[in-house]
Design an enzyme around this catalytic site. Structure first.
Site, mmCIF file in Angstrom:
data_model
loop_
_atom_site.group_PDB
_atom_site.id
_atom_site.type_symbol
_atom_site.label_atom_id
_atom_site.label_comp_id
_atom_site.label_asym_id
_atom_site.label_seq_id
_atom_site.Cartn_x
_atom_site.Cartn_y
_atom_site.Cartn_z
ATOM 1 N N ASP A 67 4.061 1.730 7.054
ATOM 2 C CA ASP A 67 3.391 1.446 5.783
ATOM 3 C C ASP A 67 2.954 2.714 5.067
ATOM 4 O OD1 ASP A 67 1.512 2.011 7.752
ATOM 5 O OD2 ASP A 67 0.681 -0.001 7.805
ATOM 6 N N ASN A 136 -8.863 -7.379 12.021
ATOM 7 C CA ASN A 136 -8.545 -8.748 11.586
ATOM 8 C C ASN A 136 -7.194 -9.215 12.126
ATOM 9 O OD1 ASN A 136 -6.741 -7.285 10.084
ATOM 10 N ND2 ASN A 136 -7.530 -7.871 8.080
ATOM 11 N N HIS A 138 -4.287 -7.542 11.823
ATOM 12 C CA HIS A 138 -3.087 -7.134 11.064
ATOM 13 C C HIS A 138 -2.217 -6.184 11.886
ATOM 14 C CE1 HIS A 138 -5.317 -3.554 8.894
ATOM 15 N NE2 HIS A 138 -4.680 -3.096 9.939
ATOM 16 N N GLU A 143 -1.464 -8.548 6.371
ATOM 17 C CA GLU A 143 -2.830 -9.044 6.462
ATOM 18 C C GLU A 143 -2.841 -10.549 6.757
ATOM 19 O OE1 GLU A 143 -5.001 -6.846 6.725
ATOM 20 O OE2 GLU A 143 -5.587 -5.876 4.864
HETATM 21 C C1 F6R Z 1 -1.089 1.995 10.273
HETATM 22 C C2 F6R Z 1 -1.018 0.571 10.551
HETATM 23 C C3 F6R Z 1 -2.249 -0.238 10.784
HETATM 24 C C4 F6R Z 1 -3.148 0.376 11.854
HETATM 25 C C5 F6R Z 1 -4.415 -0.458 12.042
HETATM 26 C C6 F6R Z 1 -5.364 0.169 13.046
HETATM 27 O O1 F6R Z 1 0.206 2.515 10.067
HETATM 28 O O2 F6R Z 1 0.043 0.053 10.568
HETATM 29 O O3 F6R Z 1 -1.875 -1.538 11.169
HETATM 30 O O4 F6R Z 1 -2.443 0.448 13.064
HETATM 31 O O5 F6R Z 1 -5.067 -0.598 10.817
HETATM 32 O O6 F6R Z 1 -5.832 1.381 12.542
HETATM 33 P P1 F6R Z 1 -6.661 2.382 13.474
HETATM 34 O O7 F6R Z 1 -5.709 2.870 14.511
HETATM 35 O O8 F6R Z 1 -7.097 3.493 12.546
HETATM 36 O O9 F6R Z 1 -7.788 1.600 14.046
#
Ligand code: F6R
Length: 247
Positions: A67, A136, A138, A143
């Site tokens: 992403d 959440n 994701h 989402e």
């Molecule tokens: C980032 C991504 C997100 C993160 C998730 C957890 O490329 O795909 O799904 O893996 O938001 O983020 P952290 O590791 O910062 O807790």
């Protein structure tokens, strides 16, 4: 599903790096699906060190990131391209032509998304997909919602995610409200998947994703349908799921 509940962040990071290292050694032309965020930072540190020690080469590795924030240029310090360059790409021998990250400044979102999916397909799909998880549930920036979305698409980030992302920005107003993410279709097409999580704020998401019903309200729950998923969590993130602590 294989499950590793390890002592702490460091053990989680080194286990994840072991799996990526084996993948690269077994197939130096591997297509890797990469994640950003705090969770994989330690894993990237290990991979950079292993490259410096001459253990692995990224020369023929192809990468696709999950992403990118919509509206951030690649040289913005909070863009995911910047993150990847800083934590991995500038420190290894990867060919820049083999690196793919959604373009956060694209003028034509549908076209860019279509091309991204096509490039993944042309590369023969992802061999090993690395995932983190949001509080959440994701994965990528898929989402919680009414349905799973198959391909790369633009998303409105939820309040939970905006809140979590705000720690990287000077003010809440600067946190991008939208992002471009690979869909769950491309994620599920990956031949193997590792999902990493660390810390007690991820414990509920891990439980909902792997021991709850499969529902688009918890996007990671769809991973229960994939035949080759390895969950690598530290004791805090794994504190609400069944399973022995693995060494
Ligand atoms: C980032 C991504 C997100 C993160 C998730 C957890 O490329 O795909 O799904 O893996 O938001 O983020 P952290 O590791 O910062 O807790």
């Amino acid at each position: 599903m294989k499950k590793y509940i390890l002592k702490d962040y460091e053990e989680m990071s080194s286990k994840a790096a072991d799996i990526v290292t084996s993948q690269i050694k077994n197939n130096p032309n591997s297509v890797l699906g990469l994640a950003t965020g705090s969770t994989p930072e330690g894993m990237y540190k290990h991979l950079v060190q292993r490259h410096k020690d001459g253990e692995i080469s990224f020369k023929d590795i192809v990468t696709f990131n999950l992403d990118e924030y919509y509206g951030l240029s690649s040289d913005h310090p909070q863009s995911y391209r910047y993150f990847m360059e800083d934590h991995l790409l500038y420190h290894v021998d990867i060919d820049p032509d083999n690196v793919h990250i959604p373009d956060g400044l694209t003028k034509d979102i549908p076209e860019m998304c279509k091309n991204y999916d096509q490039l993944i397909e042309e590369a023969g799909q992802i061999d090993l997909q690395i995932l983190g998880i949001g509080i959440n549930g994701h994965i990528g920036f898929n989402e919680p919602g009414e349905k799973f979305v198959k391909g790369t698409h633009l998303v409105d980030l939820t309040d939970d995610t905006l809140d979590a992302n705000s720690r990287f920005f000077k003010s809440d107003e600067q946190v991008p409200a939208r992002a471009i993410t690979m869909g769950v279709g491309s994620i599920l097409n990956a031949k193997s998947i590792i999902l990493l999580a660390s810390g007690k704020n991820k414990a509920d998401a891990i439980k909902m994703a792997f021991e709850g019903p499969i529902t688009p309200q918890v996007p990671a729950s769809i991973l229960q349908l994939h035949p080759d998923v390895t969950l690598i969590v530290d004791e805090e993130a794994g504190s609400k799921i069944k399973g022995e602590k693995n060494e």
